[in-house]
Design a protein around this motif. Structure first.
Motif: not given
Length: 588
Positions: A118-138
């Motif tokens: 969807l980002r390849s269509y030029g859309l601004k995306t949000g993404f929430f996932s878990s867990p993080h690998l290195v830093q929690v802000r991931e």
């Protein structure tokens, strides 16, 4: 002092220990190093993360979930209260165009594919996932990138202080637990950043998961289902399917990949009960027919299922939002498979192709080639995902085979946490013919006080080391059984698969003589790499690191090997700790 306690002390101070005599009778007596939240928190990122970590054990959240397994509404009502205290209402979330994805295996990869397409269509995306690998802000991303430390810090303290100000004495829990807090934070950030869409990965379950406060997603997806988190979700795949199907909403289209008949029937029943149109994704081969093959940014045959689901989710979202040029349909009339409507078969657009090709999702079928070392990183932690990991690893070895370049060594770096069946996972890994098996906790260093992103207050150091010793015992028992011709025959490589040179020339009697436990990831990587990784160059190893005979003899083998293949698996947290050390830029 018991032998088990001796081994534990050896693991703490010498880093490598032997499995003989290890028992489970040692009582945990010492907690992980913890840096308490400051009395007057500053505005530094690490201060915010340390304060966030204090919510890990808040009100025994996991025990609460277990007690309320049959009452998901209680979970959602609590989340609604936290949302209101944070300054939002459930109706505010309706403004977000959300793609909601759950599953047991591959849900994170499916989300990554979907977001990138969807980002390849030029859309601004949000993404929430878990867990993080290195830093929690991931865990919270805008346009595919983890939010900046500054943005994380700003939103963390704003939300934290808001929840502190709105608590009252009648509330038994004044602050939400770790994952709930981050979920609230993600919603606030996506609304403030005005994203065009948000891809939200469900945490553990579905019906009771705090992300299920979402009332009006645009589309839902369920990746492959299997046995995982049985203490929370149920003992059978059908029970787990019931939980995962809890994200279905009335009238909201949902897609799933091919599942076994039992869980597929459960998903169908749940969808029909609330009039949710549920579709079965056709295989990726059906979409490729008549056109060039699709190139995926994530390796492994199992990723094709995730990519097929992602294309359906992305196309459904685009269609509902009125986008044109979504790819010509290849089937003009509805198809039915296993009494379930088949999702559209269409020609992927150039944007879709580019999105799949450019997808990056660290720690999942990831390969790092560094001098003589090749690191294979995959956070597989269920039986089905470990099976897929084994297929991927063996195929990768076959593709990289270079006859005549000298002796090669294969190493397994493994850990498993929670209520997972470690013995079953290790048994699945045996056909890879490892020369050494290395076990360590998910700690980059023995003390995590200086690294808030890696802190875990849910377990003690003794507990995680004893679990590693248990893993080593499982491996030893499997090797002893394998060495007995009456019980096992040696694992045969796949046709054309290279055979480990050590096993071929001088097979060890049992894997108990070729396995090690280290007290942290850093010590394990120091022994494995022997200074031969051009990036990972730690200071001199601690005194006694090679005190154990296997560590000492193995060091010589590793220093002279022409190639070292290291599979890191069993836990995404382990993979994250390894990435932190092998890729320092990820910590910047």
């Amino acid at each position: 002092m018991s032998q088990a306690r001796c081994h534990l002390r050896a693991a703490l101070f010498l880093a490598a220990v032997s499995p003989r005599g290890a028992t489970t009778g040692v009582t945990a007596r010492r907690g992980l190093s913890a840096w308490p939240a400051p009395q007057e928190p500053g505005m530094e990122y690490q201060d915010a993360v340390r304060t966030l970590n204090t919510l890990q054990t808040n009100a025994g959240y996991l025990e609460q979930v277990k007690r309320q397994r049959g009452d998901p509404q209680t979970q959602l009502e609590a989340m609604k209260l936290y949302l209101a205290r944070s300054g939002l209402q459930v109706e505010d979330l309706d403004q977000l165009n959300i793609i909601h994805v759950t599953g047991t295996k591959g849900k994170g990869s499916t989300c990554a594919f979907t977001e990138r397409v969807l980002r390849s269509y030029g859309l601004k995306t949000g993404f929430f996932s878990s867990p993080h690998l290195v830093q929690v802000r991931e865990r919270i991303r805008i346009n595919g990138q983890p939010i900046s430390p500054e943005l994380f810090t700003k939103h963390f303290w704003h939300l934290y202080h808001r929840l502190e100000e709105t608590k009252d004495g009648s509330s038994c829990v004044s602050m939400p637990a770790y994952f709930r807090f981050l979920t609230l934070m993600a919603f606030h950030i996506f609304l403030q950043e005005k994203v065009d869409l948000a891809v939200v990965e469900v945490g553990i379950g579905g019906a009771y998961d705090c992300t299920n406060i979402i009332r009006k997603p645009v589309v839902c997806g369920i990746s492959s289902l299997g046995i995982d988190h049985t203490s929370l979700l149920g003992d059978t795949v059908e029970e787990i399917a019931w939980q995962k199907g809890g994200i279905f909403k009335h009238g909201v289209p949902a897609f799933t990949v091919l599942q076994p008949d039992g869980p597929l029937a459960v998903l169908q029943d749940r969808a029909q009960q609330i009039s949710c149109p549920l579709y079965l994704c056709p295989p990726l081969e059906a979409l490729e027919e008549g056109g060039p093959p699709l190139t995926l940014g994530l390796d492994g045959e199992h990723q094709r299922f995730n990519a097929a689901l992602a294309l359906q989710l992305a196309r459904c979202w685009l269609q509902q939002k009125g986008h044109q040029g979504l790819g010509e349909l290849k089937v003009s009339r509805p198809s039915v498979l296993r009494q379930m409507p088949l999702a559209p078969v269409f020609q992927p657009t150039p944007h879709m192709r580019h999105g799949l090709r450019d997808t990056e999702w660290l720690g999942r079928t990831q390969v790092l080639r560094r001098g003589p070392l090749t690191w294979y990183l995959d956070g597989a932690h269920t039986t089905s995902s470990v099976q897929a990991c084994v297929r991927w690893f063996r195929q990768a070895l076959l593709r990289g085979q270079r006859p005549g370049r000298g002796p090669e060594v294969r190493i397994l770096l493994f850990n498993s946490t929670g209520d997972r069946d470690s013995a079953a996972l290790l048994k699945l890994l045996q056909p890879c013919q490892f020369d050494y098996a290395v076990f360590c906790p998910n700690l980059t260093e023995v003390s995590s006080a200086g690294n808030a992103d890696q802190q875990n207050f849910m377990v003690t150091l003794d507990q995680v080391l004893l679990r590693c010793l248990a893993h080593q015992q499982y491996w030893s028992h499997l090797a002893e059984a394998q060495a007995s011709p009456d019980l096992w025959s040696p694992p045969s490589p796949e046709p054309g698969e290279p055979t480990s040179s050590l096993l071929a020339s001088d097979p060890p009697c049992t894997h108990s003589t070729s396995s090690l436990v280290f007290s942290c990831i850093s010590h394990a990587l120091q022994w494995i790499s022997q200074g031969r990784d051009p990036v990972f160059q730690p200071p001199s190893p601690p005194q006694g690191l090679l005190a154990h005979p296997v560590a000492g003899s193995g060091a010589g083998v590793l220093r002279e090997a022409a190639a070292i293949h290291v599979l890191v698996t069993g836990s995404l947290h382990l993979v994250g700790g390894v990435l932190k050390l092998l890729e320092p830029a990820l910590s910047q």
